[in-house]
Write an enzyme that holds these catalytic residues in place. Structure first.
Site, PDB file in Angstrom:
ATOM      1  N   ASP A  40      18.503 -12.600 -13.372  1.00 62.22           N
ATOM      2  CA  ASP A  40      17.670 -13.429 -14.242  1.00 62.22           C
ATOM      3  C   ASP A  40      18.537 -14.291 -15.141  1.00 62.22           C
ATOM      4  OD1 ASP A  40      15.586 -12.114 -13.057  1.00 62.22           O
ATOM      5  OD2 ASP A  40      15.165 -10.801 -14.747  1.00 62.22           O
ATOM      6  N   THR A  63      15.214 -12.052  -7.375  1.00 58.51           N
ATOM      7  CA  THR A  63      15.316 -13.367  -7.995  1.00 58.51           C
ATOM      8  C   THR A  63      14.034 -13.748  -8.743  1.00 58.51           C
ATOM      9  OG1 THR A  63      14.479 -14.518  -6.037  1.00 58.51           O
ATOM     10  CG2 THR A  63      16.850 -14.139  -6.146  1.00 58.51           C
ATOM     11  N   HIS A  64      14.212 -14.618  -9.731  1.00 65.50           N
ATOM     12  CA  HIS A  64      13.112 -15.378 -10.339  1.00 65.50           C
ATOM     13  C   HIS A  64      13.514 -16.848 -10.176  1.00 65.50           C
ATOM     14  CE1 HIS A  64      11.976 -11.677 -12.762  1.00 65.50           C
ATOM     15  NE2 HIS A  64      10.819 -12.095 -12.287  1.00 65.50           N
ATOM     16  N   ASP A  93      10.736 -12.176  -7.107  1.00 64.00           N
ATOM     17  CA  ASP A  93       9.844 -11.483  -8.037  1.00 64.00           C
ATOM     18  C   ASP A  93       8.820 -12.475  -8.608  1.00 64.00           C
ATOM     19  OD1 ASP A  93       8.710  -9.710  -9.785  1.00 64.00           O
ATOM     20  OD2 ASP A  93      10.511  -9.395 -11.005  1.00 64.00           O
ATOM     21  N   LYS A  95       5.396 -12.280  -8.607  1.00 67.41           N
ATOM     22  CA  LYS A  95       4.208 -11.693  -9.249  1.00 67.41           C
ATOM     23  C   LYS A  95       2.984 -12.599  -9.110  1.00 67.41           C
ATOM     24  CE  LYS A  95       6.710  -8.871 -12.630  1.00 67.41           C
ATOM     25  NZ  LYS A  95       8.089  -9.407 -12.531  1.00 67.41           N
ATOM     26  N   PHE A  96       2.630 -12.890  -7.867  1.00 64.32           N
ATOM     27  CA  PHE A  96       1.448 -13.703  -7.600  1.00 64.32           C
ATOM     28  C   PHE A  96       0.216 -13.043  -8.228  1.00 64.32           C
ATOM     29  CE2 PHE A  96       4.278 -14.838  -4.060  1.00 64.32           C
ATOM     30  CZ  PHE A  96       4.214 -16.226  -4.111  1.00 64.32           C
ATOM     31  N   ALA A  97      -0.736 -13.870  -8.685  1.00 66.71           N
ATOM     32  CA  ALA A  97      -1.898 -13.302  -9.389  1.00 66.71           C
ATOM     33  C   ALA A  97      -3.123 -14.204  -9.304  1.00 66.71           C
ATOM     34  CB  ALA A  97      -1.542 -13.038 -10.850  1.00 66.71           C
ATOM     35  N   ASP A  98      -3.335 -14.868  -8.158  1.00 69.09           N
ATOM     36  CA  ASP A  98      -4.464 -15.796  -8.039  1.00 69.09           C
ATOM     37  C   ASP A  98      -5.283 -15.443  -6.804  1.00 69.09           C
ATOM     38  OD1 ASP A  98      -6.092 -18.123  -8.511  1.00 69.09           O
ATOM     39  OD2 ASP A  98      -4.341 -19.070  -9.436  1.00 69.09           O
ATOM     40  N   ILE A  99      -6.298 -16.262  -6.524  1.00 74.34           N
ATOM     41  CA  ILE A  99      -7.151 -16.018  -5.365  1.00 74.34           C
ATOM     42  C   ILE A  99      -6.366 -16.256  -4.071  1.00 74.34           C
ATOM     43  CG2 ILE A  99      -9.242 -16.616  -6.640  1.00 74.34           C
ATOM     44  CD1 ILE A  99      -9.197 -19.321  -5.142  1.00 74.34           C
TER      45      ILE A  99
END
Length: 277
Positions: A40, A63-64, A93, A95-99
């Site tokens: 990071d 990775t980010h 990394d 961190k997907f968080a959608d439809i």
């Protein structure tokens, strides 16, 4: 159901359906490493220097990619070259968080085209099963693997209780693509009902918040030792960042390598102790 973490990485590799999971476990055995370094940093120069320094000692580079201030396509090309040179997998990394439809596009398209180079990525369970469906549509054809966030290492995290149980249920329904969890403990059998097929259930547990010299930071991160994480809690991969490369600016290569070797030895020693129980 016997817990898979009491079996060797080699034995477990043969039972995983997902190619990314098998590849990771085989690399862990070959390199005698269950260490992942979380790189990071915000400069391409530091990013690549750290990866080249720790590459021989890790099974996985985390990775980010979106925090790099001077990102260009050559970053990915050089990252892939280092992956082949040092034999490690790449874990973005994200961190997907959608439809489902949105994450499929975020994963496959845009500036980063993550699915084209990251062997493994991760997602929150908040959107429900559609997030796995969307990511799998782009990832499975490329033999990628997905990690779900079941628990987090930050103080006050809400990833507990029913959230964790629902995340495991979602993973259980898609064992072809979901290979494990970001978590602090084993997840097999969590949230299971009588009709669930738990035969050969084996989720890889990647655990952040690992440190040998400190117990926390000013941002709420909490650290546990490799012995606690691997031997006592049964996690499979230890994720370490600043404990190995410090600030990450203009690194001392020899010192970074020394720390990487130190964590590699501690993580592998904890794994061998776990098997000997």
């Amino acid at each position: 159901m016997s817990s898979p973490h009491l079996c060797s990485y080699a034995d477990r590799a043969g039972k995983h359906k997902n190619p990314a999971a098998r590849a990771l476990l085989h690399l862990m055995v070959k390199k005698k490493s269950n260490l992942s370094v979380s790189v990071d940093v915000t400069r391409k120069k530091d990013f690549l220097a750290i990866i080249d320094a720790v590459g021989p000692y890790v099974c996985l580079i985390k990775t980010h990619i979106d925090i790099l201030e001077d990102y260009d396509q050559t970053v990915i090309e050089e990252l892939q070259t280092l992956s082949e040179k040092h034999e490690f997998l790449i874990f973005e990394d994200r961190k997907f968080a959608d439809i489902g439809n949105t994450v499929a596009l975020q994963y496959s398209s845009g500036i980063y085209k993550i699915a084209s180079w990251a062997h493994i990525t991760n997602a929150h369970a908040v959107p429900g099963p559609s997030i796995i469906t969307g990511l799998a549509s782009a990832g499975l054809p490329l033999e990628r693997g997905l990690i779900l966030l079941a628990e987090m290492s930050s103080k006050g995290a809400l990833t507990t209780g029913s959230y964790t149980e629902d995340a495991v249920r979602m993973a259980r329904a898609r064992r072809d693509f979901v290979i494990g969890f970001i978590a602090q403990h084993r997840m097999e059998g969590i949230g299971a009902c009588e009709t669930d097929d738990l035969i050969d259930e084996d989720f890889l547990i990647l655990s952040p918040g690992v440190g040998l010299d400190t117990k926390g930071d000013a941002m709420g991160q909490q650290y546990r030792t490799p012995a606690v994480v691997v031997t006592e809690c049964g996690c499979d991969v230890i994720i370490v960042g600043r404990g190995i490369f410090g600030t990450g600016h203009d690194i001392d290569v020899e010192e970074v390598q020394k720390q990487a070797q130190r964590y590699q030895a501690a993580g592998w020693g904890a794994y061998e102790k776990r098997l000997s129980k």
